[in-house]
Write a protein that holds these residues in place. Structure first.
Motif, PDB file in Angstrom:
ATOM      1  N   THR A  89      17.018   6.329  -3.550  1.00  0.00           N
ATOM      2  CA  THR A  89      16.169   5.168  -2.399  1.00  0.00           C
ATOM      3  C   THR A  89      15.042   5.008  -3.632  1.00  0.00           C
ATOM      4  O   THR A  89      13.739   5.609  -4.464  1.00  0.00           O
ATOM      5  CB  THR A  89      15.837   6.125  -0.509  1.00  0.00           C
ATOM      6  N   VAL A  90      14.504   4.065  -3.014  1.00  0.00           N
ATOM      7  CA  VAL A  90      13.306   2.820  -4.335  1.00  0.00           C
ATOM      8  C   VAL A  90      12.197   2.836  -3.298  1.00  0.00           C
ATOM      9  O   VAL A  90      12.213   1.983  -2.020  1.00  0.00           O
ATOM     10  CB  VAL A  90      13.761   2.340  -5.272  1.00  0.00           C
ATOM     11  N   LEU A  91      11.260   3.374  -3.462  1.00  0.00           N
ATOM     12  CA  LEU A  91       9.677   3.537  -3.018  1.00  0.00           C
ATOM     13  C   LEU A  91       8.861   2.137  -4.000  1.00  0.00           C
ATOM     14  O   LEU A  91       8.661   2.491  -5.280  1.00  0.00           O
ATOM     15  CB  LEU A  91       8.804   5.014  -2.918  1.00  0.00           C
ATOM     16  N   VAL A  92       8.933   1.008  -3.664  1.00  0.00           N
ATOM     17  CA  VAL A  92       7.780   0.638  -4.095  1.00  0.00           C
ATOM     18  C   VAL A  92       6.437  -0.004  -3.207  1.00  0.00           C
ATOM     19  O   VAL A  92       5.952  -0.261  -2.502  1.00  0.00           O
ATOM     20  CB  VAL A  92       8.331  -1.218  -4.611  1.00  0.00           C
ATOM     21  N   GLY A  93       5.627   0.484  -4.727  1.00  0.00           N
ATOM     22  CA  GLY A  93       4.054   0.541  -3.803  1.00  0.00           C
ATOM     23  C   GLY A  93       3.888   1.625  -3.193  1.00  0.00           C
ATOM     24  O   GLY A  93       2.797   1.067  -2.422  1.00  0.00           O
ATOM     25  N   ALA A  94       4.190   2.658  -2.826  1.00  0.00           N
ATOM     26  CA  ALA A  94       3.766   3.442  -2.107  1.00  0.00           C
ATOM     27  C   ALA A  94       2.189   3.955  -2.512  1.00  0.00           C
ATOM     28  O   ALA A  94       2.010   4.589  -3.341  1.00  0.00           O
ATOM     29  CB  ALA A  94       4.827   4.823  -2.372  1.00  0.00           C
ATOM     30  N   PRO A  95       1.869   4.034  -0.889  1.00  0.00           N
ATOM     31  CA  PRO A  95      -0.145   4.551  -1.113  1.00  0.00           C
ATOM     32  C   PRO A  95      -0.219   5.865  -2.116  1.00  0.00           C
ATOM     33  O   PRO A  95      -1.321   5.656  -2.337  1.00  0.00           O
ATOM     34  CB  PRO A  95      -0.526   4.279   0.192  1.00  0.00           C
ATOM     35  N   TRP A  96       0.810   6.467  -1.635  1.00  0.00           N
ATOM     36  CA  TRP A  96       0.855   8.137  -1.567  1.00  0.00           C
ATOM     37  C   TRP A  96       1.618   8.956  -2.806  1.00  0.00           C
ATOM     38  O   TRP A  96       2.549   8.246  -2.603  1.00  0.00           O
ATOM     39  CB  TRP A  96       0.090   9.136  -0.656  1.00  0.00           C
ATOM     40  N   LEU A  97       2.026   9.578  -3.792  1.00  0.00           N
ATOM     41  CA  LEU A  97       2.740   9.726  -4.564  1.00  0.00           C
ATOM     42  C   LEU A  97       4.036  10.884  -3.478  1.00  0.00           C
ATOM     43  O   LEU A  97       2.680  11.687  -2.666  1.00  0.00           O
ATOM     44  CB  LEU A  97       2.481  10.642  -5.586  1.00  0.00           C
ATOM     45  N   PRO A  98       5.058  10.934  -3.233  1.00  0.00           N
ATOM     46  CA  PRO A  98       5.560  12.084  -2.545  1.00  0.00           C
ATOM     47  C   PRO A  98       5.927  13.225  -2.333  1.00  0.00           C
ATOM     48  O   PRO A  98       5.612  13.360  -3.735  1.00  0.00           O
ATOM     49  CB  PRO A  98       7.541  11.667  -1.956  1.00  0.00           C
ATOM     50  N   PHE A  99       5.556  13.646  -1.537  1.00  0.00           N
ATOM     51  CA  PHE A  99       5.350  15.212  -1.335  1.00  0.00           C
ATOM     52  C   PHE A  99       6.005  15.927  -0.852  1.00  0.00           C
ATOM     53  O   PHE A  99       6.738  16.193  -0.372  1.00  0.00           O
ATOM     54  CB  PHE A  99       3.829  16.116  -0.459  1.00  0.00           C
ATOM     55  N   GLY A 100       6.980  16.614  -2.147  1.00  0.00           N
ATOM     56  CA  GLY A 100       8.444  17.157  -2.173  1.00  0.00           C
ATOM     57  C   GLY A 100       8.583  17.803  -0.538  1.00  0.00           C
ATOM     58  O   GLY A 100       9.620  17.755  -0.037  1.00  0.00           O
ATOM     59  N   PRO A 101       8.124  19.257  -1.231  1.00  0.00           N
ATOM     60  CA  PRO A 101       7.909  19.990   0.455  1.00  0.00           C
ATOM     61  C   PRO A 101       8.123  19.623   1.495  1.00  0.00           C
ATOM     62  O   PRO A 101       8.942  19.431   2.466  1.00  0.00           O
ATOM     63  CB  PRO A 101       7.088  20.957  -0.100  1.00  0.00           C
ATOM     64  N   ALA A 102       6.801  18.760   2.395  1.00  0.00           N
ATOM     65  CA  ALA A 102       7.001  17.670   2.890  1.00  0.00           C
ATOM     66  C   ALA A 102       8.663  17.317   3.505  1.00  0.00           C
ATOM     67  O   ALA A 102       9.175  17.074   4.716  1.00  0.00           O
ATOM     68  CB  ALA A 102       5.953  16.744   3.496  1.00  0.00           C
TER      69      ALA A 102
END
Length: 275
Positions: A89-102
């Protein structure tokens, strides 16, 4: 509406197939593409094909980026990871870095997520990265935050998603609602405070009649929903315990000021309701 009829002598099966391809605007269209369940029965019910269309642009408008998109998209993404464990799954331009535990609480494997960041305001680079991701054989889904994309840009993404049969979500601000869009499915997501759910989804565009009311979804992780339900139950029990003890002794007291005992009791009960 004109009626399509099969040629004289055509087989009954051909005539049935011909009429099955006719979509009436007053009806919810059947999916011409493969679909994936959204993970929410209430939402599946109002979408053509009962789910997210795969190989098409899904445009989601939201007032604040980074708040509700994961709750909306995560169930389908998690199902894709199970179905194709080697896919990305590719994220492009996400406003925040993904938070792993969530994301882990939503059953997502962080090792199968790839985040692509561009320079602030560099819309062409983000569009290029989105198209490249859609063309990659190892990618099964793309989430792109493209606040400055225009209709012509989205049309290219729609063509790429269809050509490579990828699940594509594009997130944009509500002001884009006034612009035309090639997306066959267009939604507006708004947060709400409700015991039954936390997200209102307005279906702005679909292959079917307009939807009169938004769909209420509970997109919170199951463990969080259970904790909130337990908290509400404890508050209800405290209200029931307080009322028989305090109300008889206070009902005869005059309400003389906001600092009276009755006001204090009402404030305390309201505080329990809030939590």
């Amino acid at each position: 509406m004109p009626t399509l009829t099969a040629a004289p002598g055509a087989s009954p099966d051909f005539a049935y197939a011909l009429n099955a391809q006719v979509w009436r605007a007053g009806e919810l269209g059947s999916a011409s593409l493969q679909t994936l369940p959204t993970g929410y029965v209430a939402l599946d019910t109002v979408l053509p094909g009962d789910g997210w269309p795969q190989g098409a642009l899904i445009e989601i408008l939201q007032p604040q980026a980074g708040v509700h998109e994961w709750g909306l998209a995560a169930p389908a993404l998690a199902a894709l990871q199970v179905e194709a464990p080697g896919g990305l799954t590719v994220l492009v331009g996400a406003p925040w870095l993904p938070f792993g535990p969530a994301l882990g609480a939503r059953q997502l494997n962080m090792q199968r997520l790839l985040s692509v960041q561009g320079k602030l305001g560099d819309a062409p680079s983000l569009l290029w990265a989105t198209r490249e991701a859609l063309q990659c054989a190892d990618v099964h889904s793309v989430l792109a935050w493209l606040p400055d994309a225009r209709s012509a840009h989205l049309r290219r993404l729609q063509i790429a998603a269809h050509a490579h049969n990828k699940l594509l979500f594009v997130f944009r601000p509500p002001r884009a609602q006034q612009e035309s869009s090639p997306a066959p499915l267009r939604l507006l997501a708004e947060g709400t405070v409700n015991e039954a759910g936390n997200l209102l989804v307005h279906v702005l565009k679909r292959r079917g009649p307009p939807l009169a009311a938004p769909v209420l979804l509970d997109t919170r992780p199951a463990r969080l929903s259970a904790l909130l339900a337990a908290s509400r139950e404890r508050a209800r029990q405290k209200r029931e315990e307080l009322a028989p003890i305090l109300l008889p002794s206070l009902v005869s007291l005059p309400v003389t000021s906001p600092r009276s005992p009755i006001h204090a009791l009402l404030d305390r009960i309201a505080h329990l309701d809030h939590h």
